[in-house]
Design a protein around this motif. Sequence first.
Motif, PDB file in Angstrom:
ATOM      1  N   GLY A 259       0.788  -1.239   0.000  1.00 35.66           N
ATOM      2  CA  GLY A 259       0.000   0.000   0.000  1.00 35.66           C
ATOM      3  C   GLY A 259       0.811   1.276   0.000  1.00 35.66           C
ATOM      4  N   VAL A 260       2.122   1.182  -0.244  1.00 36.78           N
ATOM      5  CA  VAL A 260       2.947   2.403  -0.220  1.00 36.78           C
ATOM      6  C   VAL A 260       3.025   3.074  -1.600  1.00 36.78           C
ATOM      7  CG1 VAL A 260       4.338   1.649   1.759  1.00 36.78           C
ATOM      8  CG2 VAL A 260       5.117   1.116  -0.563  1.00 36.78           C
ATOM      9  N   GLY A 261       2.436   2.440  -2.598  1.00 42.10           N
ATOM     10  CA  GLY A 261       2.388   3.060  -3.922  1.00 42.10           C
ATOM     11  C   GLY A 261       3.313   2.424  -4.944  1.00 42.10           C
TER      12      GLY A 261
ATOM     13  N   SER B   9       2.770  -0.201  -7.098  1.00 40.45           N
ATOM     14  CA  SER B   9       2.171  -0.421  -8.420  1.00 40.45           C
ATOM     15  C   SER B   9       1.913   0.907  -9.116  1.00 40.45           C
ATOM     16  CB  SER B   9       0.847  -1.184  -8.297  1.00 40.45           C
ATOM     17  OG  SER B   9       1.086  -2.429  -7.695  1.00 40.45           O
TER      18      SER B   9
ATOM     19  N   ASP C 198       2.636  -9.548  -8.999  1.00 36.39           N
ATOM     20  CA  ASP C 198       1.906  -9.566  -7.724  1.00 36.39           C
ATOM     21  C   ASP C 198       0.730 -10.520  -7.935  1.00 36.39           C
ATOM     22  OD1 ASP C 198       0.670  -9.146  -5.356  1.00 36.39           O
ATOM     23  OD2 ASP C 198       0.726  -6.958  -5.441  1.00 36.39           O
TER      24      ASP C 198
ATOM     25  N   SER D 179      -2.757  -5.458  -9.428  1.00 35.07           N
ATOM     26  CA  SER D 179      -3.535  -4.233  -9.634  1.00 35.07           C
ATOM     27  C   SER D 179      -3.158  -3.493 -10.914  1.00 35.07           C
ATOM     28  CB  SER D 179      -3.400  -3.313  -8.414  1.00 35.07           C
ATOM     29  OG  SER D 179      -2.091  -3.281  -7.954  1.00 35.07           O
TER      30      SER D 179
ATOM     31  N   PRO E 136       4.484  -6.852  -2.073  1.00 37.98           N
ATOM     32  CA  PRO E 136       5.286  -6.279  -0.989  1.00 37.98           C
ATOM     33  C   PRO E 136       6.123  -7.344  -0.279  1.00 37.98           C
ATOM     34  CG  PRO E 136       2.934  -6.303  -0.410  1.00 37.98           C
ATOM     35  CD  PRO E 136       3.026  -6.781  -1.820  1.00 37.98           C
TER      36      PRO E 136
ATOM     37  N   ASN F  42       7.445   7.943  -1.396  1.00 38.29           N
ATOM     38  CA  ASN F  42       6.122   8.270  -1.936  1.00 38.29           C
ATOM     39  C   ASN F  42       5.241   8.811  -0.810  1.00 38.29           C
ATOM     40  OD1 ASN F  42       4.147   8.361  -3.993  1.00 38.29           O
ATOM     41  ND2 ASN F  42       3.301   6.401  -3.314  1.00 38.29           N
ATOM     42  N   MET F  43       4.208   9.529  -1.193  1.00 43.51           N
ATOM     43  CA  MET F  43       3.277  10.146  -0.221  1.00 43.51           C
ATOM     44  C   MET F  43       4.078  11.038   0.725  1.00 43.51           C
ATOM     45  SD  MET F  43       0.655   7.053   0.506  1.00 43.51           S
ATOM     46  CE  MET F  43       0.290   5.817  -0.733  1.00 43.51           C
TER      47      MET F  43
ATOM     48  N   VAL G 283       7.784  11.719  -4.110  1.00 44.51           N
ATOM     49  CA  VAL G 283       6.520  11.998  -4.795  1.00 44.51           C
ATOM     50  C   VAL G 283       5.505  12.411  -3.728  1.00 44.51           C
ATOM     51  CG1 VAL G 283       4.693  11.074  -6.272  1.00 44.51           C
ATOM     52  CG2 VAL G 283       7.050  10.234  -6.538  1.00 44.51           C
TER      53      VAL G 283
ATOM     54  N   LEU H  32       1.935  13.423  -1.828  1.00 43.98           N
ATOM     55  CA  LEU H  32       0.606  12.823  -1.785  1.00 43.98           C
ATOM     56  C   LEU H  32      -0.340  13.698  -2.605  1.00 43.98           C
ATOM     57  CD1 LEU H  32      -0.359  11.170   1.393  1.00 43.98           C
ATOM     58  CD2 LEU H  32      -2.197  12.283   0.182  1.00 43.98           C
TER      59      LEU H  32
ATOM     60  N   CYS I 278      -5.701   6.614 -11.469  1.00 43.31           N
ATOM     61  CA  CYS I 278      -5.446   5.165 -11.501  1.00 43.31           C
ATOM     62  C   CYS I 278      -6.772   4.402 -11.612  1.00 43.31           C
ATOM     63  CB  CYS I 278      -4.690   4.710 -10.258  1.00 43.31           C
ATOM     64  SG  CYS I 278      -3.011   5.312 -10.201  1.00 43.31           S
TER      65      CYS I 278
HETATM   66  N1  LIG Z   1       1.608   9.784  -4.223  1.00 41.62           N
HETATM   67  C1  LIG Z   1       0.382   9.337  -3.972  1.00 41.62           C
HETATM   68  N2  LIG Z   1      -0.602  10.195  -3.564  1.00 41.62           N
HETATM   69  C2  LIG Z   1      -1.844   9.750  -3.290  1.00 41.62           C
HETATM   70  N3  LIG Z   1      -2.248   8.496  -3.419  1.00 41.62           N
HETATM   71  C3  LIG Z   1      -1.305   7.596  -3.837  1.00 41.62           C
HETATM   72  C4  LIG Z   1       0.035   7.965  -4.144  1.00 41.62           C
HETATM   73  N4  LIG Z   1       0.702   6.850  -4.544  1.00 41.62           N
HETATM   74  C5  LIG Z   1      -0.177   5.835  -4.479  1.00 41.62           C
HETATM   75  N5  LIG Z   1      -1.377   6.257  -4.052  1.00 41.62           N
HETATM   76  C6  LIG Z   1      -2.600   5.484  -3.787  1.00 41.62           C
HETATM   77  O1  LIG Z   1      -2.296   4.597  -2.706  1.00 41.62           O
HETATM   78  C7  LIG Z   1      -2.964   3.364  -2.871  1.00 41.62           C
HETATM   79  C8  LIG Z   1      -1.947   2.207  -2.861  1.00 41.62           C
HETATM   80  O2  LIG Z   1      -1.150   2.324  -4.011  1.00 41.62           O
HETATM   81  P1  LIG Z   1      -0.590   1.036  -4.763  1.00 41.62           P
HETATM   82  O3  LIG Z   1      -1.667   0.064  -5.055  1.00 41.62           O
HETATM   83  O4  LIG Z   1       0.255   1.534  -5.887  1.00 41.62           O
HETATM   84  O5  LIG Z   1       0.335   0.458  -3.598  1.00 41.62           O
HETATM   85  P2  LIG Z   1       1.213  -0.874  -3.580  1.00 41.62           P
HETATM   86  O6  LIG Z   1       2.406  -0.552  -2.759  1.00 41.62           O
HETATM   87  O7  LIG Z   1       1.443  -1.393  -4.939  1.00 41.62           O
HETATM   88  O8  LIG Z   1       0.230  -1.824  -2.790  1.00 41.62           O
HETATM   89  P3  LIG Z   1       0.317  -3.436  -2.735  1.00 41.62           P
HETATM   90  O9  LIG Z   1       1.743  -3.779  -2.584  1.00 41.62           O
HETATM   91  O10 LIG Z   1      -0.462  -3.758  -1.517  1.00 41.62           O
HETATM   92  O11 LIG Z   1      -0.256  -3.923  -4.011  1.00 41.62           O
HETATM   93  C9  LIG Z   1      -3.727   3.464  -4.182  1.00 41.62           C
HETATM   94  O12 LIG Z   1      -5.047   3.832  -3.905  1.00 41.62           O
HETATM   95  C10 LIG Z   1      -3.009   4.589  -4.928  1.00 41.62           C
HETATM   96  O13 LIG Z   1      -3.866   5.288  -5.815  1.00 41.62           O
END
Ligand SMILES: Nc1ncnc2c1ncn2[C@@H]1O[C@H](COP(=O)(O)OP(=O)(O)OP(=O)(O)O)[C@@H](O)[C@H]1O
Length: 274
Positions: free
Chosen positions: A30-32, A34, A58, A63, A128, A183-184, A221, A223, A231
């Motif tokens: 969930g850290v962004g 993908s 994944d 996703s 992850p 990120n965020m 990057v 938030l 997305c």
């Molecule tokens: N910089 C950002 N600002 C706001 N929202 C973000 C940002 N980056 C990612 N997100 C949002 O955060 C959520 C998680 O992003 P993402 O699915 O890319 O994470 P992930 O690390 O790939 O998760 P997982 O490993 O669990 O699949 C999504 O809803 C995405 O739109």
Amino acid sequence: MEEVPHAIEEIKEKMKTVKHKILVLSGKGGVGKSTFSAHLAHGLAEDENTQVALLDIDICGPSIPKIMGLEGEQFLEDNLGVMSVGFLLSSPDDAVIWRGPKKNGMIKQFLRDVDWGEVDYLIVDTPPGTSDEHLSVVQYLAAARIDGAVIITTPQEVSLQDVRKEISFCRKVRLPVLGVVENMSGFVCPNCKKESQIFPPTTGGAEVMCQDLQIPLLGRVPLDPHIGKSCDKGQSFMIDAPDSPATLAYRSIIQSKCVCESCEFTWRRGQKVI
Ligand SMILES: Nc1ncnc2c1ncn2[C@@H]1O[C@H](COP(=O)(O)OP(=O)(O)OP(=O)(O)O)[C@@H](O)[C@H]1O
């Protein structure tokens, strides 16, 4: 068991037309990761002469098809191809409950049996942590040479802690770390442009961690809630909001890679860390 070395050789052969292979990793979900992988692919493919492929391994939570606006299709643009286990499910809501060997078999098939063609960048989005999928992709690509891993984190210690584990994994399997993306990282108010820290970095964030571990920080990057909206629509946020701070951050990270045709790819030349 004999099968693995054989597959490694076959994959090495198959990967001869793939110039650069980049894994995108994160300690936490969930850290962004993908979202970053998708935007890295979009950004690189903006140059129509650059062939880009995005592979989503994944397996339990693919996703990428949704983020890339590809539910059911496998190609996006002439120079951007996408492959994911998500394409093989009869419905996006189907659960994939596979043990390690089956996941490994799928990754082998993706790498060996997909017709990748001539590709400049193969970006591999991973689950992850460090699990079967990571070991498997590193093992299968062992002879084909992976350029390295980009690690995604948020500024909080809880995420950074897992990044350290990820870096330790990379070192153990001799996978070069190209750098870290935070990120965020802060929120820039669209009205007053003032930056606030939604997830305050209690231990100095990725910057201090990167300094400690002597790893490049590729960028931050911020938030932006609109990223999620783009997305969900399967669109590139960089096209939807070309002037936003997050787009500028994505672009600066993408452009900081070495684009020289003749040199060996590193994100920032000479800074590749094993
Ligand atoms: N910089 C950002 N600002 C706001 N929202 C973000 C940002 N980056 C990612 N997100 C949002 O955060 C959520 C998680 O992003 P993402 O699915 O890319 O994470 P992930 O690390 O790939 O998760 P997982 O490993 O669990 O699949 C999504 O809803 C995405 O739109």
